[in-house]
Motif scaffolding. Structure first.
Motif, PDB file in Angstrom:
ATOM      1  N   ASP A  68       1.010  -1.169  -0.174  1.00 28.38           N
ATOM      2  CA  ASP A  68       0.069  -0.058   0.018  1.00 28.38           C
ATOM      3  C   ASP A  68       0.774   1.300  -0.095  1.00 28.38           C
ATOM      4  O   ASP A  68       0.248   2.502   0.295  1.00 28.38           O
ATOM      5  CB  ASP A  68      -0.905   0.002   1.280  1.00 28.38           C
ATOM      6  CG  ASP A  68      -0.358  -0.004   2.344  1.00 28.38           C
ATOM      7  OD1 ASP A  68       0.912  -0.448   2.448  1.00 28.38           O
ATOM      8  OD2 ASP A  68      -1.049   0.213   3.396  1.00 28.38           O
ATOM      9  N   ASP A  96      -0.325   4.149  -2.081  1.00 34.79           N
ATOM     10  CA  ASP A  96      -1.522   4.655  -1.711  1.00 34.79           C
ATOM     11  C   ASP A  96      -1.691   5.414  -0.574  1.00 34.79           C
ATOM     12  O   ASP A  96      -2.281   6.508  -0.344  1.00 34.79           O
ATOM     13  CB  ASP A  96      -2.534   3.525  -1.342  1.00 34.79           C
ATOM     14  CG  ASP A  96      -3.214   2.767  -2.682  1.00 34.79           C
ATOM     15  OD1 ASP A  96      -3.259   3.416  -3.728  1.00 34.79           O
ATOM     16  OD2 ASP A  96      -3.797   1.552  -2.363  1.00 34.79           O
ATOM     17  N   ALA A  97      -0.475   5.064   0.404  1.00 37.20           N
ATOM     18  CA  ALA A  97      -0.257   5.830   1.490  1.00 37.20           C
ATOM     19  C   ALA A  97       0.253   7.323   1.305  1.00 37.20           C
ATOM     20  O   ALA A  97      -0.049   8.245   1.630  1.00 37.20           O
ATOM     21  CB  ALA A  97       0.828   5.107   2.255  1.00 37.20           C
ATOM     22  N   ALA A 122      -2.387   9.449   0.056  1.00 32.58           N
ATOM     23  CA  ALA A 122      -3.129   9.875   0.950  1.00 32.58           C
ATOM     24  C   ALA A 122      -2.754  11.005   1.702  1.00 32.58           C
ATOM     25  O   ALA A 122      -3.497  11.679   2.508  1.00 32.58           O
ATOM     26  CB  ALA A 122      -3.473   8.875   2.066  1.00 32.58           C
ATOM     27  N   THR A 175      -0.790   2.775   5.061  1.00 32.57           N
ATOM     28  CA  THR A 175      -2.044   3.769   5.166  1.00 32.57           C
ATOM     29  C   THR A 175      -2.577   4.133   6.455  1.00 32.57           C
ATOM     30  O   THR A 175      -2.896   5.230   6.516  1.00 32.57           O
ATOM     31  CB  THR A 175      -3.178   3.289   4.104  1.00 32.57           C
ATOM     32  OG1 THR A 175      -3.417   1.838   4.544  1.00 32.57           O
ATOM     33  CG2 THR A 175      -2.816   3.152   2.592  1.00 32.57           C
ATOM     34  N   THR A 186      -2.805   7.893   8.371  1.00 36.55           N
ATOM     35  CA  THR A 186      -4.097   8.188   8.953  1.00 36.55           C
ATOM     36  C   THR A 186      -3.643   8.676  10.459  1.00 36.55           C
ATOM     37  O   THR A 186      -4.042   9.672  10.872  1.00 36.55           O
ATOM     38  CB  THR A 186      -4.969   7.015   8.880  1.00 36.55           C
ATOM     39  OG1 THR A 186      -5.512   6.573   7.797  1.00 36.55           O
ATOM     40  CG2 THR A 186      -6.108   7.324   9.818  1.00 36.55           C
TER      41      THR A 186
END
Length: 222
Positions: free
Chosen positions: A92, A95-96, A99, A206, A210
């Protein structure tokens, strides 16, 4: 410099790059060259630390001075280069990175002249405000001084930084410049060791983003 909007510093080996299996294989090549024991990935995650010479000393049961470490470091990196094409980014990682809404950079203790083309090979060119690797001929030391130089070159105050990495050394480096750290459990360090440090721990990149995004103050352990 004064604190501004949060900047993210990524670690490379064991974080964005999923190279644990290769690192353990290369570490075992080092130990075999000295007639030492081999370690499993789980043992490596429990026992690995920086300076790496201290880790080698513990496993081999004898002191590893500068000359010996230089020789062993070459064995490690020769084997690592041969196996690097087998490594992929963490599942990921892209995607991370996507983000994160702020600026981000990359700091590694791998050799700079090899890190930069690797970033391009993995399709990450243009994602980072700055990419820094090790500019010395021999690695193995702690990350704190490299992080300070990295942020100085960016003109960023450490108090406006969060570092995502997979080791206690990453956490120590972040603390040394007044930054926060989120530790990733999928890399080189056992999850229990990361939790014991008191820093927040994420089981995916990810999730790490967050955690880094969701707090403007000191981050809490997950």
């Amino acid at each position: 410099m004064t604190p501004a909007s949060t900047h993210l510093v990524w670690d490379w080996n064991g974080t964005l790059l999923n190279d644990l299996s290769l690192v353990v294989a290369c570490t075992n090549a080092v130990f075999a060259s000295e007639g030492g024991p081999s370690v499993t990935p789980d043992e490596h995650r429990v026992r690995f630390r920086r300076p790496i010479a201290d880790y080698y000393t513990e496993i081999l049961g004898r002191a590893v001075d500068d000359d010996a470490f230089g020789r062993l470091d070459k064995i490690f990196h020769d084997a690592y280069r041969m196996g690097l094409t087998t490594c992929e980014l963490a599942h990921d990682a892209v995607d991370a990175m996507a983000a994160w809404s702020g600026s981000q950079s990359l700091l590694s203790m791998w050799f700079h002249d090899e890190l930069v083309p690797a970033v391009e090979t993995y399709g990450l060119t243009g994602r980072f405000a700055r990419v820094d690797g090790l500019r010395a001929q021999i690695g193995g030391d702690r990350k704190a001084e490299s992080l300070a130089r990295h942020l100085d070159a960016l003109g960023i105050d450490g108090r406006s930084v969060v570092l995502i990495g997979d080791s206690l050394d990453d956490a120590d480096a972040a603390r040394s410049v007044g930054a926060r750290a989120v530790l990733y459990s999928g890399g080189f360090t056992d999850r229990a060791r990361l939790l014991a440090s008191g820093h927040p721990v994420a089981d995916s990149l990810t999730q790490a983003v967050t955690l880094a995004t969701g707090s403007t103050g000191p981050l809490r352990r997950s």
